[in-house]
Design an enzyme around this catalytic site. Structure first.
Site, PDB file in Angstrom:
ATOM      1  N   GLU D  29     -22.199 -46.599 -20.799  1.00 55.34           N
ATOM      2  CA  GLU D  29     -21.856 -47.529 -21.853  1.00 55.34           C
ATOM      3  C   GLU D  29     -20.404 -47.629 -21.986  1.00 55.34           C
ATOM      4  OE1 GLU D  29     -24.293 -45.460 -24.442  1.00 55.34           O
ATOM      5  OE2 GLU D  29     -26.180 -45.880 -23.306  1.00 55.34           O
ATOM      6  N   GLU D  70     -30.179 -45.005 -21.535  1.00 53.20           N
ATOM      7  CA  GLU D  70     -29.959 -44.035 -20.497  1.00 53.20           C
ATOM      8  C   GLU D  70     -31.006 -43.794 -19.594  1.00 53.20           C
ATOM      9  OE1 GLU D  70     -29.261 -44.033 -23.874  1.00 53.20           O
ATOM     10  OE2 GLU D  70     -27.240 -43.508 -24.100  1.00 53.20           O
ATOM     11  N   ASP D  95     -25.376 -34.545 -25.718  1.00 57.67           N
ATOM     12  CA  ASP D  95     -26.342 -34.666 -26.654  1.00 57.67           C
ATOM     13  C   ASP D  95     -27.327 -35.638 -26.403  1.00 57.67           C
ATOM     14  OD1 ASP D  95     -24.955 -32.915 -29.326  1.00 57.67           O
ATOM     15  OD2 ASP D  95     -23.631 -34.177 -27.797  1.00 57.67           O
ATOM     16  N   PHE D  96     -26.925 -36.748 -25.869  1.00 59.71           N
ATOM     17  CA  PHE D  96     -28.143 -38.050 -25.534  1.00 59.71           C
ATOM     18  C   PHE D  96     -29.055 -37.683 -24.371  1.00 59.71           C
ATOM     19  CE2 PHE D  96     -24.066 -40.588 -27.119  1.00 59.71           C
ATOM     20  CZ  PHE D  96     -24.190 -40.251 -28.251  1.00 59.71           C
ATOM     21  N   HIS D 139     -23.845 -34.690 -32.059  1.00 58.34           N
ATOM     22  CA  HIS D 139     -22.498 -35.175 -31.213  1.00 58.34           C
ATOM     23  C   HIS D 139     -21.870 -33.905 -30.664  1.00 58.34           C
ATOM     24  CE1 HIS D 139     -23.784 -39.162 -32.529  1.00 58.34           C
ATOM     25  NE2 HIS D 139     -23.083 -39.697 -31.483  1.00 58.34           N
TER      26      HIS D 139
HETATM   27  C1  LIG Z   1     -28.808 -42.524 -27.255  1.00 60.50           C
HETATM   28  C2  LIG Z   1     -27.296 -43.040 -27.801  1.00 60.50           C
HETATM   29  N1  LIG Z   1     -26.583 -43.615 -26.720  1.00 60.50           N
HETATM   30  C3  LIG Z   1     -25.411 -43.921 -26.929  1.00 60.50           C
HETATM   31  C4  LIG Z   1     -24.707 -43.674 -28.270  1.00 60.50           C
HETATM   32  C5  LIG Z   1     -23.352 -43.979 -28.411  1.00 60.50           C
HETATM   33  N2  LIG Z   1     -23.339 -45.123 -29.532  1.00 60.50           N
HETATM   34  C6  LIG Z   1     -23.188 -45.041 -30.853  1.00 60.50           C
HETATM   35  S1  LIG Z   1     -23.188 -46.412 -31.634  1.00 60.50           S
HETATM   36  C7  LIG Z   1     -23.321 -47.426 -30.120  1.00 60.50           C
HETATM   37  C8  LIG Z   1     -23.659 -48.714 -30.211  1.00 60.50           C
HETATM   38  C9  LIG Z   1     -25.003 -49.165 -31.014  1.00 60.50           C
HETATM   39  O1  LIG Z   1     -24.939 -50.511 -30.915  1.00 60.50           O
HETATM   40  P1  LIG Z   1     -25.935 -51.148 -32.034  1.00 60.50           P
HETATM   41  O2  LIG Z   1     -27.539 -50.809 -31.953  1.00 60.50           O
HETATM   42  O3  LIG Z   1     -25.754 -52.738 -31.792  1.00 60.50           O
HETATM   43  O4  LIG Z   1     -25.405 -50.844 -33.442  1.00 60.50           O
HETATM   44  P2  LIG Z   1     -24.078 -51.156 -33.988  1.00 60.50           P
HETATM   45  O5  LIG Z   1     -23.252 -50.167 -33.741  1.00 60.50           O
HETATM   46  O6  LIG Z   1     -23.783 -52.386 -33.642  1.00 60.50           O
HETATM   47  O7  LIG Z   1     -24.352 -51.292 -35.569  1.00 60.50           O
HETATM   48  C10 LIG Z   1     -23.602 -46.520 -29.174  1.00 60.50           C
HETATM   49  C11 LIG Z   1     -23.592 -47.022 -27.601  1.00 60.50           C
HETATM   50  C12 LIG Z   1     -25.677 -42.777 -28.965  1.00 60.50           C
HETATM   51  N3  LIG Z   1     -25.079 -42.504 -30.325  1.00 60.50           N
HETATM   52  N4  LIG Z   1     -26.869 -42.678 -28.705  1.00 60.50           N
END
Ligand SMILES: Cc1ncc(C[n+]2csc(CCOP(=O)(O)OP(=O)(O)O)c2C)c(N)n1
Ligand SMILES: Cc1ncc(C[n+]2csc(CCOP(=O)(O)OP(=O)(O)O)c2C)c(N)n1
Ligand SMILES: [Mg+2]
Ligand SMILES: [Mg+2]
Lengths: 325, 335, 325, 335
Positions: D29, D70, D95-96, D139
């Site tokens: 990501e 993932e 953690d993920f 995290h």
């Molecule tokens: C399982 C997991 N993968 C990756 C992340 C890292 N991460 C945190 S917020 C985010 C983006 C999420 O996008 P969206 O669902 O569109 O929500 P937004 O931030 O746009 O409100 C990511 C990839 C995470 N917290 N959990």
């Protein structure tokens, strides 16, 4: 008229493969009941046309991944039946040296990336195989065989999404035998498989999985599209599952009538014979000869398997790593 | 007392607790079986038959065959536990936890802490574990060290029908999340099990056998292996105490330390992988807190650092055997 | 004319909630930049109408679960802003005693089951909350707020399937701000959200997420359906994200023009004011008063938060279990 | 030698290995960031900036921003590794892993074994780990014991920029699957790092500091903590050897045992949870195989059995500090 796309040799080969799967599975059942198969095994009998209709389009550089019900896909993709039989018997001559068992049969030299004991785990792996082909600039395709039950697993949705956005040469063949173990798919699946696939912008087709020619036709389209860079496809094959979920399952959740009707009316081998007979493409004698050859080959595989030695004890701790200091 | 199988003990606990408390529900793949099909209902009662009869007794709202989507239904069990139910969710084989660990590790286990103590999550996650049935690498693991590692989870691994019933009742009544792991090799074993409901508290080890020369610590299926070894050793004049912690988390550290201090020689027998496994965990406890009383190295009898093989000869060599325990005890007893 | 369904008091309340979220987030940004927020925090500014339009239909017995971007949902569901501000500052007076932080704000007494640091983790939890309502025979509903990025996560598909087959009183609000972190949703998402939802046989609506009334209307339908036993719904709200992904994100993947236009043209507060003005439902003075009140309340929350003591050291190891021998 | 940050060291290894071998690809990501958006491309270069510049150098086919799925992309990395590529896949925070553990634990780790030695899966899974930045319970974990537990995986936890670069190059060239965990508290630390490519073999501990009174074993971020403690202790006349195993799996048992035999007193400092954690693992190794040379109990300095808290005061109390190490060493040195 998809049968006309096939040469006589190909038709014979398709029949031989389907028959091999059928007889292999019947024999696996017998051997299991006879105490010669130490672990659990899930039989593919009834679903043969699905594996073979797809794999007839594939060469050894194309990749497949399979499921816990993997014997059919393995045979269709060219795995050695002697090695397979020895494997499910847990012998050192097994295709995985007896370390894998029924649920982990694999032959990377044949493009068979493994049966899989985890429902839904194959699709991401197939995305990776398709990615390899794409990045390495090859025309190869990768096929994930999955069950109707696996279709609900999150890995499937994720893989459909990934394959779609990356335009991967990946094909998802959803083999719908109406059941995940003892639970009917109607009870646990919302909506239609092809609609779900279509919602990921993936072309999807539903075909009768006892009709080898229908599967062959649909797979041909999907494989051509993938080789041409047109991205993924989903093929939903509707198939019967002759035995219970696993060899030994009492299969009491289906009525005797349902099971009898299924074996009578939904037999891909009979269907195939009727079709090639009706269209005078092959004569019965050639098919009878295949039947006899296959019976002999599988009986021999079982004999060899039973006679084979167990793996050497040292192999317990080899192959964990290529090299581990 | 009536003799029952381990499977019956589990089944009885589920029946009794569901009867006792309407909020207890059972969910998982084929916990009834036959849903939506033409034949028998409650056709399986779980892949191992442990939930048989619950559908008939408590109906389809409380006994739910789920889709094959562990993240969704384990997560739902957690969400339901936060909001008034007391779910018992089944992961058929603990090996499958890889598809839903987040809901257990980061959600269920941590709600209470993250939310500053305001949440309770009374959920039980049952699963079978262990080698011995030719399940191969993905159906034979003993993953309790992973759960034991995670703060917020309680982890239970019963070794007898009696314990299975009492510990499962406790797990269901417990207000914290519990991972309850059943050795698939024990389902058909029998033992005395009272008909009535009872609970066994967590964090209390069971001294399965008294003895003064060597302390054997073992859990789940390995308790029987340790006992068998102890019997053989007795004939050689080596007397072994067999201690079953019953719950890897909370661990009854006091009893383990007391017994170590008393005996001074320890062998730990465990079926989980050796690296960062339960045997290492218990060994390190002793090495830190009962060191002065140790008369010999703490020996561990575990599988090798390898996946579980399929072939019976290999699988038998993978799992600790009484022979290997005997050998380790002999070495320690001499040392 | 969905605005007519709302009383004046409700309209004022909706505005107050949206304004509270906006000001809270702006203040959170300031405090973060000022070094008063120890951890990361993701701001909801711009998306307020989505949370409030939905939560205006909910009472404390209804449940929601939120995301890493959870302040807006928390406020809309009635969480205390003093406690929230203290929480993100890591103080003992925080709503979770300072142990959770921005990504774990929760208040079970308000039916707020937690922000969530794991993308996609909320939907299964909401299925469980909905299951509780269903089994316990209540009319309550449960709402999962998820992002467009989370929509691809396998847990989402599994939850849609589960909610559909079990006819759960669950609503999935997909807040589409066009991004998952720095990656555009167009780059990673195949197909349309409403089509994917529909493929699970779940009614799905796409609405403009800066239009409080549009969200309110759609949510009203979904909530009524759920309370009446009609099962789940999906609402796709299209929203702007005013700040970067997290407070401090350089947000360099969006042009200055794009960001300026977004703030100018896509502001739910301005939209709301224009609408109630145009329809003469509220007068500007009342809204101005709310603005002033909210500014004061949030400033006070921040002052109190800054002044509050850290958690007691002993709390490090409490609340891991209710009881652990 | 040039000074570089840990982040730069990681970045350099990726650049050099991608240049060296076309089959190396990077996915995860926002490993580039900005894909499909109106502004800068390669906007982030990873959440921690470690993959910055790769997109420009190697293009979007080999540097892939993935959806937030993932299981799909880690599984795809495994499948790609089976079929000719050498993917480096990133899980932003370890953690993920709960959402994709199956692909790591049951697929990638086991292919070779299950398939009888016919497969190789040269994949590297990178992730950040550890507390210290107010990430909260989901995290901030240090989950390497889970990976160490799983046979078939190699696990690497570098403690310095120099090691990070050499170990990552080794991980990418290694034909076995490697989980490579980077302490997020180390990214900005600096140290000497050669410009050219080099590898550091796995399973070889690094003696970070020599000393004769107490052996300190620590990995990743805890190496610095141990060193700081050692400095303080030196002023008190206690001389500590600091041993960094660098790779929890394979573990350099020989060096740990040799040093224990030489010194006789051991303190293990570790940031992972204590139960079935890495400190317990190493302690149990010593208690079994170097027992006769032990002059005192083996002490472990770890976090408590609790999730990682958010508030800075609590988070600082969670992570082992030099002070706590000093205290443990004093106790052991006396003992
Ligand atoms: C399982 C997991 N993968 C990756 C992340 C890292 N991460 C945190 S917020 C985010 C983006 C999420 O996008 P969206 O669902 O569109 O929500 P937004 O931030 O746009 O409100 C990511 C990839 C995470 N917290 N959990
Ligand atoms: C993740 C996971 N969950 C559950 C199982 C147990 N299991 C094995 S096969 C099976 C049914 C699979 O159904 P389907 O995908 O339709 O394949 P079929 O057996 O019908 O061929 C289940 C639930 C498993 N192996 N993996
Ligand atoms: Mg099926
Ligand atoms: Mg988004």
């Amino acid at each position: 008229m998809s049968e006309l796309q096939l040469s006589q040799a190909q038709l014979l080969e398709a029949y031989r493969l389907m028959k091999t799967i059928r007889v292999f599975e019947e024999r696996a059942m017998t051997e299991k009941m006879g105490g010669n198969v130490p672990g659990g095994t899930h039989l593919y009998a009834g679903e043969e046309a699905s594996a073979v209709g797809v794999c007839m389009h594939l060469g050894p550089a194309d990749q497949i991944s399979s499921t816990h019900r993997g014997h059919g896909h393995s045979i269709a993709k060219g795995c050695d039946v002697d090695g397979m039989m020895a494997e499910i018997m847990g012998k050192g001559t097994g295709i995985c040296g007896g370390k894998g068992g029924s649920q982990h049969i694999a032959d990377l030299s044949k493009g068979m990336l493994g049966a899989n004991g985890i429902v839904g785990a194959g699709s991401p792996i197939v995305c990776g195989a398709a990615l390899s082909a794409q990045i390495l600039g090859k025309q190869d395709v990768a096929v994930a065989f999955i069950g109707d039950g696996a279709f609900n697993q999150g890995t499937t949705a994720e893989s459909l999404n990934l394959a779609s956005i990356w335009k991967l040469p990946a094909i998802f063949v959803v083999e719908d035998n109406g059941f995940g173990e003892a639970t009917s798919s109607a009870f646990v699946q919302a909506g239609e498989i092809v609609e779900r696939a279509a919602s990921f912008k993936i072309p999807a087709m539903k075909v009768d999985g006892v009709d080898f020619f229908a599967v062959y036709q649909a797979a041909g389209e999907a494989v051509s599209r993938a080789r041409a860079g047109g991205g993924p496809s989903v093929i939903h094959t509707v198939v019967p599952r002759y035995f219970g979920h696993y060899a030994g399952d009492p299969d009491n959740y289906r009525t005797a009538e349902e099971k009898a009707a299924m074996r009578k009316d939904r037999d891909c081998l009979k269907r195939f014979r009727a079709r090639v007979d009706e269209t005078s493409l092959l004569d019965a004698a050639a098919l009878d000869q295949i039947d006899a050859d296959v019976e002999a080959a599988i009986a021999s595989a079982a004999d060899k398997g039973r006679a084979a030695p167990p793996p050497a004890l040292e192999s317990l701790t080899t192959d964990v790593y290529i090299r581990y200091v | 007392m009536p003799q029952k199988t381990f499977r019956q003990a589990i089944n009885e606990a589920l029946h009794q607790e569901m009867k006792r408390d309407d909020r207890v529900i059972v969910m998982g793949e084929d916990v009834a079986g036959g849903s939506g099909a033409s034949g028998d209902k409650d056709a399986w009662g779980g892949a191992f038959g442990c939930t048989k009869g619950l559908l008939g007794a408590f109906g389809p709202a409380r006994v739910r065959d789920t889709p094959i989507t562990e993240s969704a239904f384990i997560g739902a069990a957690g969400g339901a536990a936060l909001t008034g139910l007391r779910p018992v969710a089944e992961i058929m084989y603990v090996d499958f936890v890889g598809v839903c660990l987040d809901q257990i590790m980061n959600q269920i286990a941590k709600f209470r802490y993250m939310f500053g103590g305001t949440a309770s999550t009374p959920v039980v996650i049952r699963a079978s574990y262990g080698a011995g049935r030719g399940g191969g690498s993905q159906h034979s693991q003993s993953l309790y060290p992973i759960f034991t590692h995670i703060p917020g989870l309680k982890v239970v691994v019963p070794s007898s029908p009696y314990d299975a019933k009492g510990l499962l009742a406790q797990a269901i009544r417990d207000d914290d999340p519990v991972v309850f792991l059943e050795s698939k090799m024990l389902y058909n074993t029998t033992g005395e099990v009272p008909d009535g409901a009872y609970t066994i508290p967590f964090g209390e080890a069971n001294i399965v056998r008294e003895g003064g020369d060597v302390l054997l610590v073992a859990i789940g299926r390995m308790v029987g292996v340790a006992e068998e070894a102890a019997k053989t050793l007795e004939t050689e004049g080596i007397s072994c105490c067999v201690l079953d912690p019953r719950t890897p988390s909370p661990l009854d550290e006091d009893t383990i330390l007391e017994k170590t201090e008393e005996i001074g020689r320890v062998v730990i027998v465990d079926e989980s992988y050796p690296r960062c496994g339960l045997a290492a965990d218990i060994s390190s406890l002793i090495a830190e807190r009962a060191f002065p009383s140790l008369k010999a190295p703490i020996r561990k009898v575990t599988p090798p650092h390898s996946p579980v093989p399929y072939a019976p000869v290999l699988e038998r060599a993978f799992v600790p055997t009484p022979d290997r325990v005997v050998e380790a005890v002999r070495a320690v007893a001499k040392g």
